[in-house]
Design a protein around this motif. Structure first.
Motif, PDB file in Angstrom:
ATOM      1  N   TRP A   1      35.115  44.921  24.027  1.00 52.27           N
ATOM      2  CA  TRP A   1      36.559  44.884  23.790  1.00 52.27           C
ATOM      3  C   TRP A   1      37.268  45.075  25.119  1.00 52.27           C
ATOM      4  O   TRP A   1      36.922  45.974  25.892  1.00 52.27           O
ATOM      5  N   ILE A   2      38.254  44.223  25.370  1.00 50.69           N
ATOM      6  CA  ILE A   2      39.045  44.354  26.603  1.00 50.69           C
ATOM      7  C   ILE A   2      40.511  44.490  26.232  1.00 50.69           C
ATOM      8  O   ILE A   2      41.095  43.604  25.596  1.00 50.69           O
ATOM      9  N   CYS A   3      41.076  45.613  26.632  1.00 47.62           N
ATOM     10  CA  CYS A   3      42.516  45.829  26.481  1.00 47.62           C
ATOM     11  C   CYS A   3      43.168  45.670  27.844  1.00 47.62           C
ATOM     12  O   CYS A   3      42.844  46.404  28.782  1.00 47.62           O
ATOM     13  N   VAL A   4      44.088  44.718  27.942  1.00 52.56           N
ATOM     14  CA  VAL A   4      44.808  44.477  29.194  1.00 52.56           C
ATOM     15  C   VAL A   4      46.216  45.033  29.072  1.00 52.56           C
ATOM     16  O   VAL A   4      46.953  44.702  28.134  1.00 52.56           O
ATOM     17  N   SER A   5      46.557  45.880  30.007  1.00 48.00           N
ATOM     18  CA  SER A   5      47.906  46.450  30.052  1.00 48.00           C
ATOM     19  C   SER A   5      48.537  46.057  31.392  1.00 48.00           C
ATOM     20  O   SER A   5      48.389  46.773  32.393  1.00 48.00           O
ATOM     21  N   PRO A   6      49.209  44.909  31.423  1.00 49.53           N
ATOM     22  CA  PRO A   6      49.699  44.383  32.707  1.00 49.53           C
ATOM     23  C   PRO A   6      50.790  45.278  33.295  1.00 49.53           C
ATOM     24  O   PRO A   6      51.529  45.946  32.570  1.00 49.53           O
ATOM     25  N   LYS A   7      50.864  45.236  34.609  1.00 42.83           N
ATOM     26  CA  LYS A   7      51.848  46.040  35.316  1.00 42.83           C
ATOM     27  C   LYS A   7      52.695  45.153  36.230  1.00 42.83           C
ATOM     28  O   LYS A   7      52.200  44.164  36.771  1.00 42.83           O
ATOM     29  N   HIS A   8      53.968  45.531  36.407  1.00 52.64           N
ATOM     30  CA  HIS A   8      54.859  44.786  37.292  1.00 52.64           C
ATOM     31  C   HIS A   8      54.257  44.736  38.700  1.00 52.64           C
ATOM     32  O   HIS A   8      53.735  45.735  39.210  1.00 52.64           O
ATOM     33  N   GLY A   9      54.335  43.558  39.299  1.00 50.40           N
ATOM     34  CA  GLY A   9      53.882  43.419  40.682  1.00 50.40           C
ATOM     35  C   GLY A   9      52.372  43.348  40.831  1.00 50.40           C
ATOM     36  O   GLY A   9      51.866  43.378  41.951  1.00 50.40           O
ATOM     37  N   ALA A  10      51.655  43.262  39.705  1.00 47.31           N
ATOM     38  CA  ALA A  10      50.185  43.183  39.758  1.00 47.31           C
ATOM     39  C   ALA A  10      49.757  41.998  38.896  1.00 47.31           C
ATOM     40  O   ALA A  10      49.421  42.165  37.720  1.00 47.31           O
ATOM     41  N   PRO A  11      49.800  40.785  39.435  1.00 41.77           N
ATOM     42  CA  PRO A  11      49.544  39.574  38.634  1.00 41.77           C
ATOM     43  C   PRO A  11      48.193  39.603  37.932  1.00 41.77           C
ATOM     44  O   PRO A  11      47.211  40.117  38.464  1.00 41.77           O
ATOM     45  N   LEU A  12      48.179  39.005  36.750  1.00 43.79           N
ATOM     46  CA  LEU A  12      46.953  38.957  35.950  1.00 43.79           C
ATOM     47  C   LEU A  12      45.959  37.970  36.554  1.00 43.79           C
ATOM     48  O   LEU A  12      46.341  36.891  37.019  1.00 43.79           O
ATOM     49  N   GLN A  13      44.692  38.333  36.511  1.00 49.56           N
ATOM     50  CA  GLN A  13      43.619  37.437  36.928  1.00 49.56           C
ATOM     51  C   GLN A  13      43.354  36.426  35.811  1.00 49.56           C
ATOM     52  O   GLN A  13      43.347  36.775  34.624  1.00 49.56           O
ATOM     53  N   ALA A  14      43.096  35.181  36.200  1.00 47.58           N
ATOM     54  CA  ALA A  14      42.956  34.092  35.226  1.00 47.58           C
ATOM     55  C   ALA A  14      41.881  34.367  34.175  1.00 47.58           C
ATOM     56  O   ALA A  14      42.013  33.973  33.012  1.00 47.58           O
ATOM     57  N   ALA A  15      40.819  35.050  34.551  1.00 50.51           N
ATOM     58  CA  ALA A  15      39.690  35.262  33.625  1.00 50.51           C
ATOM     59  C   ALA A  15      40.111  35.971  32.349  1.00 50.51           C
ATOM     60  O   ALA A  15      39.496  35.785  31.293  1.00 50.51           O
ATOM     61  N   PHE A  16      41.173  36.742  32.410  1.00 52.88           N
ATOM     62  CA  PHE A  16      41.569  37.520  31.233  1.00 52.88           C
ATOM     63  C   PHE A  16      42.234  36.668  30.158  1.00 52.88           C
ATOM     64  O   PHE A  16      42.337  37.100  29.014  1.00 52.88           O
ATOM     65  N   SER A  17      42.695  35.482  30.518  1.00 50.34           N
ATOM     66  CA  SER A  17      43.388  34.667  29.523  1.00 50.34           C
ATOM     67  C   SER A  17      42.470  34.326  28.359  1.00 50.34           C
ATOM     68  O   SER A  17      42.928  34.123  27.245  1.00 50.34           O
ATOM     69  N   ARG A  18      41.154  34.297  28.614  1.00 55.27           N
ATOM     70  CA  ARG A  18      40.186  34.006  27.546  1.00 55.27           C
ATOM     71  C   ARG A  18      39.335  35.213  27.191  1.00 55.27           C
ATOM     72  O   ARG A  18      38.754  35.257  26.108  1.00 55.27           O
ATOM     73  N   ALA A  19      39.246  36.180  28.087  1.00 59.52           N
ATOM     74  CA  ALA A  19      38.325  37.299  27.858  1.00 59.52           C
ATOM     75  C   ALA A  19      38.967  38.463  27.116  1.00 59.52           C
ATOM     76  O   ALA A  19      38.273  39.248  26.468  1.00 59.52           O
ATOM     77  N   ALA A  20      40.286  38.599  27.211  1.00 62.88           N
ATOM     78  CA  ALA A  20      40.941  39.784  26.646  1.00 62.88           C
ATOM     79  C   ALA A  20      40.988  39.713  25.118  1.00 62.88           C
ATOM     80  O   ALA A  20      41.032  38.635  24.527  1.00 62.88           O
ATOM     81  N   ASN A  21      40.983  40.889  24.507  1.00 58.28           N
ATOM     82  CA  ASN A  21      41.137  41.013  23.057  1.00 58.28           C
ATOM     83  C   ASN A  21      42.494  41.589  22.674  1.00 58.28           C
ATOM     84  O   ASN A  21      42.977  41.352  21.560  1.00 58.28           O
ATOM     85  N   GLU A  22      43.071  42.350  23.563  1.00 57.73           N
ATOM     86  CA  GLU A  22      44.257  43.125  23.238  1.00 57.73           C
ATOM     87  C   GLU A  22      45.192  43.137  24.449  1.00 57.73           C
ATOM     88  O   GLU A  22      44.739  43.340  25.572  1.00 57.73           O
ATOM     89  N   LEU A  23      46.458  42.919  24.173  1.00 60.87           N
ATOM     90  CA  LEU A  23      47.507  43.028  25.193  1.00 60.87           C
ATOM     91  C   LEU A  23      48.384  44.218  24.822  1.00 60.87           C
ATOM     92  O   LEU A  23      48.894  44.288  23.699  1.00 60.87           O
ATOM     93  N   LYS A  24      48.531  45.136  25.757  1.00 59.30           N
ATOM     94  CA  LYS A  24      49.337  46.328  25.489  1.00 59.30           C
ATOM     95  C   LYS A  24      50.353  46.481  26.620  1.00 59.30           C
ATOM     96  O   LYS A  24      49.964  46.687  27.773  1.00 59.30           O
ATOM     97  N   VAL A  25      51.619  46.320  26.294  1.00 58.71           N
ATOM     98  CA  VAL A  25      52.656  46.378  27.319  1.00 58.71           C
ATOM     99  C   VAL A  25      53.441  47.674  27.153  1.00 58.71           C
ATOM    100  O   VAL A  25      53.958  47.969  26.068  1.00 58.71           O
ATOM    101  N   VAL A  26      53.545  48.419  28.229  1.00 61.45           N
ATOM    102  CA  VAL A  26      54.322  49.657  28.236  1.00 61.45           C
ATOM    103  C   VAL A  26      55.792  49.304  28.449  1.00 61.45           C
ATOM    104  O   VAL A  26      56.131  48.554  29.372  1.00 61.45           O
ATOM    105  N   VAL A  27      56.650  49.832  27.583  1.00 55.11           N
ATOM    106  CA  VAL A  27      58.079  49.523  27.634  1.00 55.11           C
ATOM    107  C   VAL A  27      58.849  50.773  28.056  1.00 55.11           C
ATOM    108  O   VAL A  27      58.848  51.780  27.351  1.00 55.11           O
ATOM    109  N   ALA A  28      59.483  50.673  29.233  1.00 53.01           N
ATOM    110  CA  ALA A  28      60.287  51.787  29.730  1.00 53.01           C
ATOM    111  C   ALA A  28      61.779  51.499  29.616  1.00 53.01           C
ATOM    112  O   ALA A  28      62.592  52.420  29.634  1.00 53.01           O
TER     113      ALA A  28
END
Ligand code: SF4
Length: 211
Positions: A123-150
């Motif tokens: 299981w891969i949970c990706v929690s992207p952060k501002h200024g830290a671009p996502l690596q292409a491999a995650f577009s197919r490998a990730a299972n969960e996207l979790k975005v922190v909202v401030a």
């Protein structure tokens, strides 16, 4: 930033360990499930809201072999291991996953998605952060996207992140930044009700005051 191969510890790969403990996964898809946590040191992302700033540098943390980490996790009785940080993918996690799987443990990853993907994950949970671009491999490998909202501006960021993944590929969670929950939690709930492709993630371990 290049992935750092794990330095040798005797004959085996070893990782800088901040802490390791058995608890419940507090947030996201596996919320409430028992898991052994392995928190590795080192993170180049450096978010303002980070609640693990002690993990940013690898200096001063003991190097523990993949075999030893897997042995500790297996002895805990946990069915799964959450590998987190810091940003664990600054290390080559291949050897750690191999050791954990050999011990019969499921491997769950928590990552910003900003570093090259290594290791074999259940299981891969990706929690992207501002200024830290996502690596292409995650577009197919990730299972969960979790975005922190401030703030309200993070909804647009969340939608941009969601478009990065293959359609229907990931479960989408919004999670209020802990320090902003008083003001933002009702706003996040309203957003999810009008954008039902999102689910709410709560940091239940903080509500329960457990690790
Ligand atoms: S990516 Fe995670 S560990 Fe790194 S600074 Fe951001 S919140 Fe902290």
């Amino acid at each position: 930033m290049a992935v750092v191969p794990p330095p040798a510890c005797g004959e085996a790969a070893a990782y800088p360990l901040v802490e390791a403990f058995y608890s419940l996964q507090g947030e996201g898809f596996h919320s409430g499930m028992p898991a052994y946590f392995i928190r590795l040191a080192g993170c180049p992302v450096r978010c303002d809201f980070c609640d693990s700033k002690q993990t940013w540098s690898v200096t001063g943390f003991p190097r523990v072999s993949a075999h030893e980490l897997a042995d500790r996790a297996a002895r805990s009785g946990a069915p799964a291991v959450v590998v987190t940080g810091g940003e664990p993918l600054i290390h080559d996690l291949t050897a750690l996953c191999e050791a954990l799987h050999a011990a019969g443990l499921a491997c769950w990853l928590e990552t910003s998605g900003s570093q090259p993907l290594t290791g074999r994950w259940d299981w891969i949970c990706v929690s992207p952060k501002h200024g830290a671009p996502l690596q292409a491999a995650f577009s197919r490998a990730a299972n969960e996207l979790k975005v922190v909202v401030a703030s309200e501006a993070d909804f647009a960021f969340a939608e941009t992140c969601a478009r990065f993944f293959e359609a229907g590929r990931v479960l989408q969670f919004l999670q209020c930044e802990w320090g902003e929950a008083g003001r933002m939690q009702p706003v996040v709930i309203d957003y999810i009700m009008s954008h039902p492709q999102w689910r709410l993630s709560l940091q239940t371990h903080k509500f329960l005051d457990i690790r």
